[in-house]
Motif scaffolding. Structure first.
Motif, PDB file in Angstrom:
ATOM      1  N   ARG A 126     -12.628  -0.847   2.519  1.00 37.39           N
ATOM      2  CA  ARG A 126     -11.557  -0.834   1.515  1.00 37.39           C
ATOM      3  C   ARG A 126     -11.838   0.304   0.531  1.00 37.39           C
ATOM      4  O   ARG A 126     -12.892   0.331  -0.103  1.00 37.39           O
ATOM      5  N   TYR A 170     -10.579   2.191  -2.871  1.00 35.81           N
ATOM      6  CA  TYR A 170      -9.790   1.942  -4.070  1.00 35.81           C
ATOM      7  C   TYR A 170      -9.685   3.220  -4.900  1.00 35.81           C
ATOM      8  O   TYR A 170     -10.704   3.855  -5.182  1.00 35.81           O
ATOM      9  N   MET A 194       0.831  -1.178   0.000  1.00 37.09           N
ATOM     10  CA  MET A 194       0.000   0.000   0.000  1.00 37.09           C
ATOM     11  C   MET A 194       0.877   1.243   0.000  1.00 37.09           C
ATOM     12  O   MET A 194       1.969   1.236   0.526  1.00 37.09           O
ATOM     13  N   VAL A 247      -7.013  -0.652 -10.491  1.00 39.72           N
ATOM     14  CA  VAL A 247      -6.711  -0.175  -9.135  1.00 39.72           C
ATOM     15  C   VAL A 247      -5.297   0.398  -9.106  1.00 39.72           C
ATOM     16  O   VAL A 247      -4.326  -0.299  -9.375  1.00 39.72           O
ATOM     17  N   GLU A 299      -4.295   2.246  -6.238  1.00 39.38           N
ATOM     18  CA  GLU A 299      -3.888   2.094  -4.849  1.00 39.38           C
ATOM     19  C   GLU A 299      -5.105   1.712  -4.013  1.00 39.38           C
ATOM     20  O   GLU A 299      -6.240   2.001  -4.387  1.00 39.38           O
ATOM     21  N   GLU A 300      -4.850   1.082  -2.868  1.00 35.11           N
ATOM     22  CA  GLU A 300      -5.905   0.672  -1.949  1.00 35.11           C
ATOM     23  C   GLU A 300      -5.530   1.115  -0.544  1.00 35.11           C
ATOM     24  O   GLU A 300      -4.368   1.053  -0.157  1.00 35.11           O
TER      25      GLU A 300
END
Length: 149
Positions: A109, A111, A1, A136, A138-139
């Motif tokens: 979560r 995204y 992350m 995606v 980044e999360e």
């Protein structure tokens, strides 16, 4: 992350979610704050799920096509111009923690996506997962706990 962060003034990461945001209280969504959305983000998606549910993953809330400049989701309100998908109850809205027994984890979560999604509000988390595949950037994750007395 990476640097993107998802926090809540209502509870700390891995802390207890106040009853107000659950089926034992007002069943409204907590305030969530979003920081450090990466460059190139075209939209944000959010999933709240319970991996400890007796019959497998239980989806409490899914939203997508939030603007990349969204800094917060206010308590008891979804952002305008966002698509709200179907949760595990089959409703297009937030459904708070409601564990049958013991303490469960509720994972939010967030995204950051490199696109906006062409998904109808009838979509489920599975359909959202497919649509987000390869998009995606980044999360960020925030986990709250509830249940068990």
């Amino acid at each position: 992350m990476g640097e993107m962060r998802l926090t809540s003034p209502a509870f700390k990461d891995n802390g207890r979610i106040p009853a107000r945001y659950t089926c034992d209280g007002d069943n409204i969504n907590p305030e969530l704050r979003i920081e450090h959305v990466p460059d190139g983000t075209k939209s944000l998606a959010l999933v709240m799920e319970d991996p400890d549910a007796p019959n497998g993953l239980w989806v409490h809330w899914i939203l997508w096509n939030m603007g990349p400049r969204t800094a917060e989701l206010v308590e008891q309100a979804e952002p305008r111009e966002v698509v709200i998908g179907k949760n595990s109850w089959g409703h297009n809205r937030y459904g708070g923690p409601c564990p049958p027994s013991s303490t469960h984890r509720y994972i939010f979560r967030l995204y950051a996506l490199d696109t906006t999604l062409e998904l109808a509000g009838t979509a489920s988390k599975g359909q959202l997962d497919v649509a987000m595949q390869d998009h995606v950037i980044e999360e960020a994750v925030l986990t709250g706990l509830y249940g068990g007395g």
